[in-house]
Design a protein around this motif. Structure first.
Motif, short mmCIF file in Angstrom:
data_model
loop_
_atom_site.label_atom_id
_atom_site.label_comp_id
_atom_site.label_asym_id
_atom_site.label_seq_id
_atom_site.Cartn_x
_atom_site.Cartn_y
_atom_site.Cartn_z
N LEU A 258 0.91 -3.80 -0.29
CA LEU A 258 1.97 -4.78 -0.52
C LEU A 258 1.49 -6.22 -0.33
O LEU A 258 2.10 -7.15 -0.86
CB LEU A 258 3.16 -4.49 0.38
CG LEU A 258 3.88 -3.17 0.08
CD1 LEU A 258 4.94 -2.88 1.12
CD2 LEU A 258 4.47 -3.19 -1.32
N GLY A 259 0.40 -6.40 0.38
CA GLY A 259 -0.16 -7.72 0.58
C GLY A 259 -0.97 -8.21 -0.61
O GLY A 259 -1.37 -9.37 -0.66
N ARG A 260 -1.20 -7.37 -1.57
CA ARG A 260 -1.96 -7.75 -2.77
C ARG A 260 -1.05 -8.43 -3.79
O ARG A 260 0.17 -8.29 -3.73
CB ARG A 260 -2.62 -6.51 -3.38
CG ARG A 260 -3.63 -5.89 -2.43
CD ARG A 260 -4.11 -4.55 -2.93
NE ARG A 260 -4.95 -3.94 -1.94
CZ ARG A 260 -6.28 -3.88 -2.03
NH1 ARG A 260 -6.90 -4.37 -3.06
NH2 ARG A 260 -6.97 -3.29 -1.08
N SER A 261 -1.65 -9.10 -4.72
CA SER A 261 -0.88 -9.79 -5.75
C SER A 261 -0.18 -8.77 -6.65
O SER A 261 -0.62 -7.62 -6.74
CB SER A 261 -1.79 -10.67 -6.61
OG SER A 261 -2.62 -9.86 -7.42
N PRO A 262 0.91 -9.17 -7.31
CA PRO A 262 1.59 -8.24 -8.23
C PRO A 262 0.64 -7.70 -9.31
O PRO A 262 0.72 -6.53 -9.67
CB PRO A 262 2.70 -9.09 -8.85
CG PRO A 262 2.99 -10.14 -7.82
CD PRO A 262 1.65 -10.43 -7.18
N THR A 263 -0.26 -8.53 -9.79
CA THR A 263 -1.21 -8.08 -10.81
C THR A 263 -2.12 -6.99 -10.25
O THR A 263 -2.36 -5.96 -10.90
CB THR A 263 -2.05 -9.25 -11.33
OG1 THR A 263 -1.18 -10.24 -11.85
CG2 THR A 263 -3.04 -8.81 -12.39
N ALA A 264 -2.63 -7.19 -9.05
CA ALA A 264 -3.51 -6.20 -8.43
C ALA A 264 -2.77 -4.90 -8.16
O ALA A 264 -3.34 -3.81 -8.35
CB ALA A 264 -4.10 -6.76 -7.14
N ARG A 265 -1.51 -4.99 -7.73
CA ARG A 265 -0.73 -3.77 -7.49
C ARG A 265 -0.50 -3.02 -8.80
O ARG A 265 -0.58 -1.80 -8.86
CB ARG A 265 0.59 -4.10 -6.80
CG ARG A 265 0.40 -4.57 -5.37
CD ARG A 265 1.69 -4.56 -4.59
NE ARG A 265 2.79 -5.26 -5.23
CZ ARG A 265 3.19 -6.50 -4.95
NH1 ARG A 265 2.55 -7.19 -4.04
NH2 ARG A 265 4.21 -7.03 -5.58
N SER B 141 -3.94 4.17 8.66
CA SER B 141 -2.67 4.88 8.75
C SER B 141 -1.85 4.59 7.50
O SER B 141 -2.13 3.67 6.73
CB SER B 141 -1.90 4.41 9.99
OG SER B 141 -1.49 3.06 9.81
N ALA B 142 -0.80 5.37 7.29
CA ALA B 142 0.07 5.15 6.14
C ALA B 142 0.67 3.75 6.19
O ALA B 142 0.79 3.08 5.16
CB ALA B 142 1.17 6.21 6.11
N GLU B 143 1.01 3.29 7.38
CA GLU B 143 1.59 1.96 7.53
C GLU B 143 0.57 0.87 7.18
O GLU B 143 0.89 -0.10 6.50
CB GLU B 143 2.10 1.75 8.96
CG GLU B 143 3.29 2.62 9.33
CD GLU B 143 2.87 4.04 9.73
OE1 GLU B 143 1.69 4.28 10.07
OE2 GLU B 143 3.75 4.92 9.70
N ASP B 144 -0.67 1.04 7.64
CA ASP B 144 -1.73 0.07 7.32
C ASP B 144 -2.01 0.04 5.82
O ASP B 144 -2.18 -1.03 5.23
CB ASP B 144 -3.03 0.41 8.06
CG ASP B 144 -2.94 0.17 9.56
OD1 ASP B 144 -2.04 -0.60 9.99
OD2 ASP B 144 -3.76 0.74 10.29
N ASN B 145 -2.05 1.22 5.20
CA ASN B 145 -2.31 1.29 3.77
C ASN B 145 -1.19 0.64 2.96
O ASN B 145 -1.44 -0.08 2.00
CB ASN B 145 -2.51 2.74 3.32
CG ASN B 145 -3.79 3.32 3.89
OD1 ASN B 145 -4.73 2.61 4.22
ND2 ASN B 145 -3.81 4.63 4.02
#
Length: 60
Positions: A14-21, A5-9
């Motif tokens: 957002l749970g990833r590191s700033p570098t990964a985002r 879902s959009a919420e899960d995605n």
């Protein structure tokens, strides 16, 4: 596998590191190639069957 879902995605992103985002936002996506002649290499996956292995193209 099914899309989340959009919420899960959003939570996953957002749970990833700033570098990964940053990489996800700035990284270039590969274009989808529809013609097999456009591909440099053929990617295969192998699945076990009752009599051995079946070779399948990774992209159709």
């Amino acid at each position: 596998m099914t899309p989340g879902s959009a919420e899960d995605n959003a939570a996953d992103f957002l749970g990833r590191s700033p570098t990964a985002r940053g990489e996800a936002l700035l990284g270039r996506q590969s274009p989808y190639l529809t013609d097999p002649a456009e591909r440099d290499h053929t990617r295969l996956r192998y699945e076990r069957t009752g009599t051995g292995w079946e070779r399948l193209r990774l992209w159709s």
